[in-house]
Every structure is written in structure tokens, then in C-alpha cells.
Design a protein around this motif. Sequence first.
Motif, PDB file in Angstrom:
ATOM      1  N   VAL A  84       0.848  -1.200   0.000  1.00 25.75           N
ATOM      2  CA  VAL A  84       0.000   0.000   0.000  1.00 25.75           C
ATOM      3  C   VAL A  84       0.883   1.250   0.000  1.00 25.75           C
ATOM      4  O   VAL A  84       1.800   1.365   0.813  1.00 25.75           O
ATOM      5  CB  VAL A  84      -0.926   0.025   1.240  1.00 25.75           C
ATOM      6  N   LEU A  85       0.589   2.172  -0.910  1.00 21.17           N
ATOM      7  CA  LEU A  85       1.297   3.456  -0.935  1.00 21.17           C
ATOM      8  C   LEU A  85       0.298   4.573  -1.242  1.00 21.17           C
ATOM      9  O   LEU A  85       0.021   4.876  -2.397  1.00 21.17           O
ATOM     10  CB  LEU A  85       2.417   3.451  -1.979  1.00 21.17           C
ATOM     11  N   PRO A  86      -0.231   5.221  -0.184  1.00 26.73           N
ATOM     12  CA  PRO A  86      -1.207   6.298  -0.391  1.00 26.73           C
ATOM     13  C   PRO A  86      -0.532   7.669  -0.525  1.00 26.73           C
ATOM     14  O   PRO A  86      -0.990   8.672   0.018  1.00 26.73           O
ATOM     15  CB  PRO A  86      -2.076   6.240   0.871  1.00 26.73           C
ATOM     16  N   SER A  87       0.575   7.716  -1.252  1.00 27.43           N
ATOM     17  CA  SER A  87       1.388   8.926  -1.374  1.00 27.43           C
ATOM     18  C   SER A  87       0.621  10.063  -2.040  1.00 27.43           C
ATOM     19  O   SER A  87      -0.268   9.844  -2.862  1.00 27.43           O
ATOM     20  CB  SER A  87       2.643   8.597  -2.191  1.00 27.43           C
ATOM     21  N   TYR A  88       1.004  11.301  -1.685  1.00 30.75           N
ATOM     22  CA  TYR A  88       0.378  12.475  -2.293  1.00 30.75           C
ATOM     23  C   TYR A  88       0.952  12.745  -3.685  1.00 30.75           C
ATOM     24  O   TYR A  88       0.323  13.406  -4.483  1.00 30.75           O
ATOM     25  CB  TYR A  88       0.586  13.711  -1.417  1.00 30.75           C
ATOM     26  N   ARG A  89       2.158  12.244  -3.941  1.00 36.07           N
ATOM     27  CA  ARG A  89       2.775  12.419  -5.257  1.00 36.07           C
ATOM     28  C   ARG A  89       4.092  11.669  -5.308  1.00 36.07           C
ATOM     29  O   ARG A  89       4.793  11.588  -4.316  1.00 36.07           O
ATOM     30  CB  ARG A  89       3.055  13.893  -5.544  1.00 36.07           C
ATOM     31  N   GLU A  90       4.417  11.099  -6.477  1.00 39.83           N
ATOM     32  CA  GLU A  90       5.689  10.436  -6.683  1.00 39.83           C
ATOM     33  C   GLU A  90       6.260  10.874  -8.035  1.00 39.83           C
ATOM     34  O   GLU A  90       5.558  11.501  -8.833  1.00 39.83           O
ATOM     35  CB  GLU A  90       5.508   8.914  -6.686  1.00 39.83           C
ATOM     36  N   GLY A  91       7.545  10.537  -8.268  1.00 41.87           N
ATOM     37  CA  GLY A  91       8.105  10.674  -9.611  1.00 41.87           C
ATOM     38  C   GLY A  91       7.672   9.444 -10.381  1.00 41.87           C
ATOM     39  O   GLY A  91       6.743   9.459 -11.174  1.00 41.87           O
ATOM     40  N   ILE A  92       8.335   8.339 -10.099  1.00 41.06           N
ATOM     41  CA  ILE A  92       7.863   6.982 -10.410  1.00 41.06           C
ATOM     42  C   ILE A  92       8.237   6.167  -9.180  1.00 41.06           C
ATOM     43  O   ILE A  92       9.406   6.093  -8.807  1.00 41.06           O
ATOM     44  CB  ILE A  92       8.543   6.395 -11.657  1.00 41.06           C
ATOM     45  N   SER A  93       7.253   5.586  -8.529  1.00 38.82           N
ATOM     46  CA  SER A  93       7.510   4.912  -7.260  1.00 38.82           C
ATOM     47  C   SER A  93       8.310   3.622  -7.446  1.00 38.82           C
ATOM     48  O   SER A  93       7.827   2.662  -8.057  1.00 38.82           O
ATOM     49  CB  SER A  93       6.193   4.581  -6.558  1.00 38.82           C
ATOM     50  N   ARG A  94       9.510   3.611  -6.910  1.00 32.84           N
ATOM     51  CA  ARG A  94      10.348   2.410  -6.990  1.00 32.84           C
ATOM     52  C   ARG A  94       9.747   1.285  -6.144  1.00 32.84           C
ATOM     53  O   ARG A  94       9.831   0.110  -6.521  1.00 32.84           O
ATOM     54  CB  ARG A  94      11.769   2.728  -6.525  1.00 32.84           C
ATOM     55  N   VAL A  95       9.163   1.633  -5.025  1.00 28.17           N
ATOM     56  CA  VAL A  95       8.535   0.630  -4.158  1.00 28.17           C
ATOM     57  C   VAL A  95       7.457  -0.141  -4.919  1.00 28.17           C
ATOM     58  O   VAL A  95       7.387  -1.375  -4.861  1.00 28.17           O
ATOM     59  CB  VAL A  95       7.925   1.302  -2.907  1.00 28.17           C
ATOM     60  N   LEU A  96       6.625   0.584  -5.656  1.00 27.45           N
ATOM     61  CA  LEU A  96       5.549  -0.077  -6.403  1.00 27.45           C
ATOM     62  C   LEU A  96       6.093  -0.929  -7.543  1.00 27.45           C
ATOM     63  O   LEU A  96       5.548  -1.994  -7.849  1.00 27.45           O
ATOM     64  CB  LEU A  96       4.558   0.962  -6.943  1.00 27.45           C
ATOM     65  N   LEU A  97       7.172  -0.473  -8.167  1.00 34.65           N
ATOM     66  CA  LEU A  97       7.796  -1.267  -9.225  1.00 34.65           C
ATOM     67  C   LEU A  97       8.345  -2.575  -8.672  1.00 34.65           C
ATOM     68  O   LEU A  97       8.140  -3.644  -9.251  1.00 34.65           O
ATOM     69  CB  LEU A  97       8.927  -0.470  -9.882  1.00 34.65           C
ATOM     70  N   GLU A  98       9.045  -2.491  -7.546  1.00 30.37           N
ATOM     71  CA  GLU A  98       9.640  -3.685  -6.955  1.00 30.37           C
ATOM     72  C   GLU A  98       8.565  -4.656  -6.475  1.00 30.37           C
ATOM     73  O   GLU A  98       8.685  -5.870  -6.669  1.00 30.37           O
ATOM     74  CB  GLU A  98      10.570  -3.285  -5.813  1.00 30.37           C
ATOM     75  N   ALA A  99       7.506  -4.106  -5.866  1.00 32.06           N
ATOM     76  CA  ALA A  99       6.410  -4.960  -5.389  1.00 32.06           C
ATOM     77  C   ALA A  99       5.697  -5.644  -6.560  1.00 32.06           C
ATOM     78  O   ALA A  99       5.417  -6.845  -6.520  1.00 32.06           O
ATOM     79  CB  ALA A  99       5.425  -4.129  -4.580  1.00 32.06           C
ATOM     80  N   SER A 100       5.411  -4.883  -7.609  1.00 29.59           N
ATOM     81  CA  SER A 100       4.744  -5.448  -8.779  1.00 29.59           C
ATOM     82  C   SER A 100       5.611  -6.509  -9.443  1.00 29.59           C
ATOM     83  O   SER A 100       5.113  -7.539  -9.901  1.00 29.59           O
ATOM     84  CB  SER A 100       4.416  -4.350  -9.789  1.00 29.59           C
ATOM     85  N   SER A 101       6.924  -6.256  -9.489  1.00 31.90           N
ATOM     86  CA  SER A 101       7.846  -7.222 -10.086  1.00 31.90           C
ATOM     87  C   SER A 101       7.824  -8.545  -9.329  1.00 31.90           C
ATOM     88  O   SER A 101       8.074  -9.601  -9.904  1.00 31.90           O
ATOM     89  CB  SER A 101       9.268  -6.645 -10.110  1.00 31.90           C
ATOM     90  N   MET A 102       7.493  -8.479  -8.028  1.00 32.00           N
ATOM     91  CA  MET A 102       7.409  -9.687  -7.214  1.00 32.00           C
ATOM     92  C   MET A 102       5.991 -10.253  -7.155  1.00 32.00           C
ATOM     93  O   MET A 102       5.667 -11.082  -6.314  1.00 32.00           O
ATOM     94  CB  MET A 102       7.931  -9.398  -5.805  1.00 32.00           C
ATOM     95  N   GLU A 103       5.129  -9.749  -8.064  1.00 34.00           N
ATOM     96  CA  GLU A 103       3.749 -10.228  -8.188  1.00 34.00           C
ATOM     97  C   GLU A 103       2.907  -9.942  -6.951  1.00 34.00           C
ATOM     98  O   GLU A 103       2.051 -10.748  -6.558  1.00 34.00           O
ATOM     99  CB  GLU A 103       3.702 -11.716  -8.547  1.00 34.00           C
TER     100      GLU A 103
END
Length: 242
Positions: free
Chosen positions: A139-158
Motif C-alpha cells: 500500500v502506498l497512499p502517497s500524495y505524489r511520486e516521480g515513479i515509485s520504486r517501491v511499487l515497481l519492486e512490489a509489482s515485479s514480485m507479483e
Amino acid sequence: SLYRFSLKKAEEVWFLNEDDREVFLTNEILKKRRTRVINGEGVNTRLFRPAKKETSKFKFLFIGRMLWDKGIGEYVGASRILKKKYPNVEFEALGSLGSANPSAISREKMDEWESEGIINYLGETHRVIPYLSNTSCVVLPSYREGISRVLLEASSMEKPIVATNVTGCRDIVEDGISGYLCEVRNVESLASAMEKVILLPKEQLEEMGKKGREIVLSKFDEKIIMQEYKNKLNEIFLNEYD
């Protein structure tokens, strides 16, 4: 003014998302022909690969600096709502605490949330893979990101994702396909999106995770991003010695 001055002689300026580029174009800082959008810094999909979950408990995981701007307050609020309905679901948070950032939460505030029995604070680490392996949803309820590395890494791990419908998050998450998007600064919207994940059958949850990895492999794999750099360097080299 500083951007105009510093970028005056730049051959090309690269942005991590379309929204940021549009700001520069709208304010006439750059001409469009001198800009390019690339999909972040890329993620090592061989390192961040699917792994078997080590526990049967359903867990949500927030990863990021403990800043109000990252949406930690909304995450706690949504967790408080859901904990009453689903007492066996766990809500974890991983990341640095008590930084000098004016948006940082205090150790006392985190202690307060933990003593209330809402959040399990996991501390800070440079090795996120074991934590990502052991969660059900990031979960990342951020107000703004550039491109979220956390979400990329999590998605890459399915791992399915719940994130805000803002720049740098919506670029990664396909709503209803690889996760769910919610309204920014809205606890109820976040809780609703997280509840959707809880109620998904196991097969659909796994399929959502697989879709997330497919998105990363097609757009955000570091090999794709590295090729962008190589192509540009080759272009410069050829122009230089043409």
C-alpha cells in the motif's frame, strides 16, 4: 527561472512521467522536441522475482519514509477502520522514522499507533525483498511520486498494489487489473480499496499480482531503461563524429 537558466543548453531533458513534462511545457521552460519521458529508473526483474509467501496471514505492507506526505496517516486511518472488521488482518509499516523532513512523523506518534494495536512498525532496512515476500499487498497512499520504486519492486514480485490515483503511482498500477487506485488524502477511499483486496479470492489475488509483473516486464524492466540510455549515447557519439 532557475530551470530555464540551467537547462538552456541541454540537448534533451528526460522526465519520469508525462505530468512533470507537461509542467515544463505549459510554463514554456522547454520545447517539446527537447524532452523525453522514460519509465523511471527501471527495476531488476531477475532480483525482484515472485517468491512464495512464508505465512498464511493476510498482511498489508506500507513501505516508505514515515512522512505524512507519503500517506502514512491515511494508511493508519484505513487500517483502524479495517482492523475492526477483520481483526486477523495485519497492517505493517517499513521505512525510516524521525527524519529532519518537516513532514516526518515522530517516534512518539508511531509508538502511539503501535500501542493502539493498529500498526506493526518493522523499522528500517536496505533489504526489502524478505518483507515483500512475506506480504499479501503493498500500500502506498502517497500524495505524489516521480515513479515509485517501491511499487515497481512490489509489482515485479507479483504483489497486488493499492495506491493513490496520483502522478508516479497511476503510471504503474492499472486499476482493477494489477491493483486498486484510491483518492488521495481520503481514508475512506483507501479503506475501501484495501477491503476489495481482502475480499478477493486467492486465485484472483494471484492473477492480479501476475498482471503487475507483466506490466513491469513490458515497460519498467531495467534492461529497457538501460537501452534507452545506450541508444541516446550512440546517437550523441554518431553525431559527434559524423
